[in-house]
Design an enzyme around this catalytic site. Sequence first.
Site, PDB file in Angstrom:
ATOM      1  N   TYR A  18      -8.365   4.438  -4.524  1.00  0.00           N
ATOM      2  CA  TYR A  18      -8.222   5.735  -3.864  1.00  0.00           C
ATOM      3  C   TYR A  18      -9.016   6.811  -4.598  1.00  0.00           C
ATOM      4  O   TYR A  18      -9.509   7.758  -3.983  1.00  0.00           O
ATOM      5  CB  TYR A  18      -6.746   6.128  -3.789  1.00  0.00           C
ATOM      6  CG  TYR A  18      -6.107   5.832  -2.451  1.00  0.00           C
ATOM      7  CD1 TYR A  18      -6.676   4.903  -1.580  1.00  0.00           C
ATOM      8  CD2 TYR A  18      -4.932   6.470  -2.058  1.00  0.00           C
ATOM      9  CE1 TYR A  18      -6.089   4.624  -0.359  1.00  0.00           C
ATOM     10  CE2 TYR A  18      -4.339   6.198  -0.835  1.00  0.00           C
ATOM     11  CZ  TYR A  18      -4.930   5.266   0.009  1.00  0.00           C
ATOM     12  OH  TYR A  18      -4.353   4.993   1.221  1.00  0.00           O
TER      13      TYR A  18
ATOM     14  N   GLU B 159      -9.644   2.189   4.726  1.00  0.00           N
ATOM     15  CA  GLU B 159      -9.220   1.774   3.387  1.00  0.00           C
ATOM     16  C   GLU B 159      -8.358   0.512   3.442  1.00  0.00           C
ATOM     17  O   GLU B 159      -8.384  -0.311   2.524  1.00  0.00           O
ATOM     18  CB  GLU B 159      -8.439   2.903   2.716  1.00  0.00           C
ATOM     19  CG  GLU B 159      -9.325   4.070   2.303  1.00  0.00           C
ATOM     20  CD  GLU B 159      -8.582   5.389   2.281  1.00  0.00           C
ATOM     21  OE1 GLU B 159      -7.388   5.403   2.625  1.00  0.00           O
ATOM     22  OE2 GLU B 159      -9.201   6.414   1.940  1.00  0.00           O
TER      23      GLU B 159
ATOM     24  N   THR C  93       0.847  -1.191   0.000  1.00  0.00           N
ATOM     25  CA  THR C  93       0.000   0.000   0.000  1.00  0.00           C
ATOM     26  C   THR C  93       0.884   1.243   0.000  1.00  0.00           C
ATOM     27  O   THR C  93       2.099   1.147  -0.128  1.00  0.00           O
ATOM     28  CB  THR C  93      -0.921   0.027   1.241  1.00  0.00           C
ATOM     29  OG1 THR C  93      -0.133   0.382   2.392  1.00  0.00           O
ATOM     30  CG2 THR C  93      -1.572  -1.326   1.475  1.00  0.00           C
ATOM     31  N   CYS C  94       0.252   2.396   0.198  1.00  0.00           N
ATOM     32  CA  CYS C  94       1.017   3.639   0.175  1.00  0.00           C
ATOM     33  C   CYS C  94       1.941   3.777   1.373  1.00  0.00           C
ATOM     34  O   CYS C  94       2.828   4.630   1.366  1.00  0.00           O
ATOM     35  CB  CYS C  94       0.070   4.836   0.116  1.00  0.00           C
ATOM     36  SG  CYS C  94      -0.937   5.065   1.593  1.00  0.00           S
TER      37      CYS C  94
ATOM     38  N   GLN D  64      -7.827  -3.128   1.180  1.00  0.00           N
ATOM     39  CA  GLN D  64      -6.528  -3.486   0.622  1.00  0.00           C
ATOM     40  C   GLN D  64      -6.097  -4.878   1.060  1.00  0.00           C
ATOM     41  O   GLN D  64      -5.484  -5.625   0.293  1.00  0.00           O
ATOM     42  CB  GLN D  64      -5.498  -2.434   1.033  1.00  0.00           C
ATOM     43  CG  GLN D  64      -5.733  -1.084   0.366  1.00  0.00           C
ATOM     44  CD  GLN D  64      -4.991   0.056   1.038  1.00  0.00           C
ATOM     45  OE1 GLN D  64      -4.649  -0.026   2.216  1.00  0.00           O
ATOM     46  NE2 GLN D  64      -4.766   1.133   0.313  1.00  0.00           N
TER      47      GLN D  64
ATOM     48  N   GLY E  88      -6.086   9.360 -11.910  1.00  0.00           N
ATOM     49  CA  GLY E  88      -6.135   7.934 -11.572  1.00  0.00           C
ATOM     50  C   GLY E  88      -7.567   7.470 -11.373  1.00  0.00           C
ATOM     51  O   GLY E  88      -8.465   8.273 -11.074  1.00  0.00           O
TER      52      GLY E  88
ATOM     53  N   GLY F 247      -8.206   4.256  -9.624  1.00  0.00           N
ATOM     54  CA  GLY F 247      -8.188   3.103  -8.724  1.00  0.00           C
ATOM     55  C   GLY F 247      -9.061   3.297  -7.503  1.00  0.00           C
ATOM     56  O   GLY F 247      -9.936   4.174  -7.458  1.00  0.00           O
TER      57      GLY F 247
END
Length: 479
Positions: free
Chosen positions: A197, A120, A47-48, A124, A193, A195
């Site tokens: 997010y 979130e 993930t981020c 994930q 983007g 996705g």
Amino acid sequence: MVLLSLTASHRELDLDALERLSTGSSSVGRVVVGTCGPVAGAVVISTCNRFELYLDVDAPLSGDSIRHATRHVAELVAHASGVTGDVAARSFTVRTGPEVTEHLFAVASGLDAMVVGEREIAGQVKRSLAIAREQETTSKTLELLFQTASRTSKRVGTDTELGAAGRSVVALALDLAEGELPPWDGARAVLIGTGSYAGASVAALRARGCEDISVYSQSGRAEAFAESHGVRPVASLVEALSDADIVVSCSGARGRAIAALAESGPTTPPRGLTGDAGPEASLGHVLDAAAVVRARERAAERAGDEPEPHPLVILDLALHRDVDPQVADVEGVLLYDLATLKAHAPAVAHDVVAQAQGIVDTAARRFEETRLGREADAAVVALLDEAEVRVVAEIEVAVARLTGELALRGERAPEEADVDVIARDVRKRVHADLHDKIVAVRARATAEARAAEAALVQGAEALTMEASAQRDADRRSSR
């Protein structure tokens, strides 16, 4: 089966180091299962703000074998990411047995997140398992582990205030940007983007009253995303930026390009995690300073003699940066990246965290009891197999004895009903004798499994302490 995890997150590494380490993460699970014989399954969470590998190892592990397995996996990660094997090895925190379960359940519930309580991460974790299924790298134990983690996360979300807080990386980013923007009902937002997010960003923007939302995608998916989310697709990013108040960039396109480059094989010698450029050095950003400058010039031309407009706020939520850091030097632009968000992540009330942690601890303990019970079941099954051999032998002896007695009296051999009565009596007697043995065998097998795992945990903790000390030394030497 032994659970082993190698984890790296915002807690141990700065985000630049984490970005470099996670390059090529999409292929790591496949490679580990394909090249490490004892590894029966692998699930990767990337993930981020974290990069974690969860492994199901079909082999007995000791302190030395944990060290060997960790080094081997680290070398595979290093090959995919372009860092050195030594750097990869000391970047990970190593866990085994119950510590793997406790950590994953905490991660899935948002307790280990950069923004504590974010929801979130739950999605994930689910997607990580789905990807492992697609790549055929999961196992029965990992399936159960990740499914239980998701159920635990759901309970934390419904039973505690942690889940009701609506915390997320996206929400925190919008909160930070709010002071520099016009009122939300008049703000113009551009998403880069399409996705997960991006979807979360649409929901968060609308929750604040922002309805003027457009989306740009390098991959050509803007129109499909716009149709499904009720926003506008744009073909020209510069044109969209010239009319925007806020940009949320979360494409991850650069990360995918880096992964593809790494998977095709390194073209230069691997470099270190700190101070050296990796395979991403030659790849352009989704949004660079030149594009932002052109957009600001167009905005100024439109404004004419009107008062100076609000600054353009850009939120870069991609781990492998979508936005060139030099954008921050463009006049009239404010750039917030993940490092900024990490520095501003709010604290959560202690009692709320404690309640959520209690749910996680209980779920992890029950999972481990069930898992250890399965290992004890193997010993019980062996005992039952022995008992069945004894039952068959005693039935044969009893039937033979009865047949002889009947023959002496000139009577026919025992009928099927007579044999069934003998079999029931023998089984009842043998199983009655077996009860205490089963209890003792189960207790002994469980105790042995617990002792073995305790020794593994100690070995993993020693390895992690060594890696942590080396990371600290690296930081001191780089100052």
